[in-house]
Motif scaffolding. Structure first.
Motif, PDB file in Angstrom:
ATOM      1  N   PHE A 189       0.824  -1.201   0.000  1.00  0.00           N
ATOM      2  CA  PHE A 189       0.000   0.000   0.000  1.00  0.00           C
ATOM      3  C   PHE A 189       0.865   1.261   0.000  1.00  0.00           C
ATOM      4  CE2 PHE A 189      -1.978   3.335   2.632  1.00  0.00           C
ATOM      5  CZ  PHE A 189      -3.088   3.636   1.859  1.00  0.00           C
ATOM      6  N   GLU A 190       1.930   1.237   0.794  1.00  0.00           N
ATOM      7  CA  GLU A 190       2.818   2.400   0.883  1.00  0.00           C
ATOM      8  C   GLU A 190       3.555   2.666  -0.418  1.00  0.00           C
ATOM      9  OE1 GLU A 190       5.386   2.199   4.274  1.00  0.00           O
ATOM     10  OE2 GLU A 190       3.701   1.944   5.640  1.00  0.00           O
ATOM     11  N   VAL A 191       4.005   1.610  -1.096  1.00  0.00           N
ATOM     12  CA  VAL A 191       4.783   1.839  -2.321  1.00  0.00           C
ATOM     13  C   VAL A 191       3.916   2.041  -3.554  1.00  0.00           C
ATOM     14  CG1 VAL A 191       6.827   0.637  -1.486  1.00  0.00           C
ATOM     15  CG2 VAL A 191       5.146  -0.620  -2.811  1.00  0.00           C
ATOM     16  N   ILE A 192       2.705   1.492  -3.557  1.00  0.00           N
ATOM     17  CA  ILE A 192       1.858   1.606  -4.744  1.00  0.00           C
ATOM     18  C   ILE A 192       1.237   3.000  -4.839  1.00  0.00           C
ATOM     19  CG2 ILE A 192      -0.364   0.770  -3.844  1.00  0.00           C
ATOM     20  CD1 ILE A 192       1.157  -0.376  -7.129  1.00  0.00           C
ATOM     21  N   ASN A 193       1.068   3.671  -3.675  1.00  0.00           N
ATOM     22  CA  ASN A 193       0.576   5.047  -3.622  1.00  0.00           C
ATOM     23  C   ASN A 193      -0.772   5.215  -4.327  1.00  0.00           C
ATOM     24  OD1 ASN A 193       0.592   7.690  -2.885  1.00  0.00           O
ATOM     25  ND2 ASN A 193       1.932   8.368  -4.541  1.00  0.00           N
TER      26      ASN A 193
END
Length: 90
Positions: free
Chosen positions: A34-38
């Protein structure tokens, strides 16, 4: 511009970082992805089924191991709460 990381890559990286004697919670994979896909339109919980499906596929390829109650399980038949680890976990 680089392409966004794939969920499988995030999962394999987290398992590798956990080391040979630790497992990780699938929720941690969903949160990291979730954090990297933004993509704020989808909460991290929205990735939990995709994490499970990806874990099954990677386990069948031998890239990770799915654990239940501390023991490796068959990716086709496991149910319930599970954890993920690198294939060389002891």
């Amino acid at each position: 511009m680089s392409s966004p990381p794939k969920l499988a890559d995030v999962m394999i990286e987290l398992c590798a970082k956990a080391g040979a004697t630790q497992t990780i919670d699938p929720a941690d994979v969903a949160k990291a992805f979730f954090e990297v896909i933004n993509r704020p339109s989808v909460p991290w919980q929205g990735y939990l089924q995709t994490v499970r499906d990806t874990a099954v596929a990677l386990a069948k390829e031998g890239k990770i191991v799915i654990y239940r109650k501390g023991a490796p399980v068959d990716p086709d038949t496991f149910r319930g709460v599970y954890r993920l680890g690198a294939p060389n976990i002891t």
